[in-house]
Design a protein around this motif. Structure first.
Motif, PDB file in Angstrom:
ATOM      1  N   ILE A 195      31.979  68.902 -42.444  1.00  0.00           N
ATOM      2  CA  ILE A 195      32.649  68.089 -41.276  1.00  0.00           C
ATOM      3  C   ILE A 195      34.336  68.390 -41.313  1.00  0.00           C
ATOM      4  O   ILE A 195      34.638  68.426 -42.279  1.00  0.00           O
ATOM      5  N   GLU A 238      26.616  74.596 -35.442  1.00  0.00           N
ATOM      6  CA  GLU A 238      27.590  73.459 -35.409  1.00  0.00           C
ATOM      7  C   GLU A 238      27.404  72.477 -34.376  1.00  0.00           C
ATOM      8  O   GLU A 238      26.623  72.967 -33.257  1.00  0.00           O
ATOM      9  N   ASN A 249      33.897  68.154 -35.606  1.00  0.00           N
ATOM     10  CA  ASN A 249      33.091  69.411 -35.961  1.00  0.00           C
ATOM     11  C   ASN A 249      32.220  68.921 -37.311  1.00  0.00           C
ATOM     12  O   ASN A 249      32.596  68.685 -38.249  1.00  0.00           O
ATOM     13  N   GLY A 250      30.651  69.062 -37.185  1.00  0.00           N
ATOM     14  CA  GLY A 250      29.728  69.213 -38.343  1.00  0.00           C
ATOM     15  C   GLY A 250      29.008  70.438 -38.323  1.00  0.00           C
ATOM     16  O   GLY A 250      28.678  71.199 -37.195  1.00  0.00           O
TER      17      GLY A 250
END
Length: 161
Positions: free
Chosen positions: A156, A110, A122-123
């Motif tokens: 995402i 992450e 957040n990806g």
């Protein structure tokens, strides 16, 4: 011959664990965790089949939080576990197969970008592998064989920490 395929997924897990600071000024953190979850998968075709798979899962894992800058956190993790209550139903016939419960393995990465005090963009990328064990013979003489599933997920979202 024309085939239309559709897949409906529902996958959830709750993970809890303590946070340990390993580096100066919170630059490295370790989070050992336990988790419990549920997975549902309805796969179907307009002229071939319709099957519903579902199972519970229990996991243990460890996640690292690596502070790259004041606003970026990189978080690799690994986890292992086991499924429970695995079933597969053929929708057309209503035959329900109790499947064997096998191990689950996962790993991911992450990247979190701090947008506010506890709010992050957040990806992630995640790899998961699990197997369903062969079922016993059903009343109609059919059975579901062993099967292995490998998934790669990209996503995402928003994360609150």
């Amino acid at each position: 011959l024309v085939k239309d395929f559709a897949h409906i997924f529902f996958n959830t897990i709750l993970k809890v664990g303590p946070l340990f600071n390993l580096g100066d000024r919170y630059s490295l953190q370790a989070i050992p965790y336990v988790g419990i979850g549920y997975r549902y998968w309805h796969r179907q075709s307009n002229n071939f089949y319709s099957e519903k798979y579902h199972h519970g899962k229990a996991l243990v894992g460890i996640k690292l939080n690596c502070l790259l800058t004041d606003d970026f956190v990189l978080s690799p993790y690994v986890e292992v576990g086991k499924m429970f209550g695995a079933h597969m139903e053929y929708v057309a016939t209503g035959v329900d197969h109790k499947l064997g419960n096998k191990p689950i393995y996962g790993a991911g990465l992450e990247l979190n970008y701090k947008m506010a005090d506890d709010l992050f963009l957040n990806g992630f990328v995640n790899y998961t592998q699990f197997k369903y064990g062969k079922s016993a013979l059903a009343t109609d003489g059919s059975y579901e064989p062993d099967s292995k599933t490998r998934e790669i997920k990209l996503g995402i979202g928003v994360r609150y920490m």
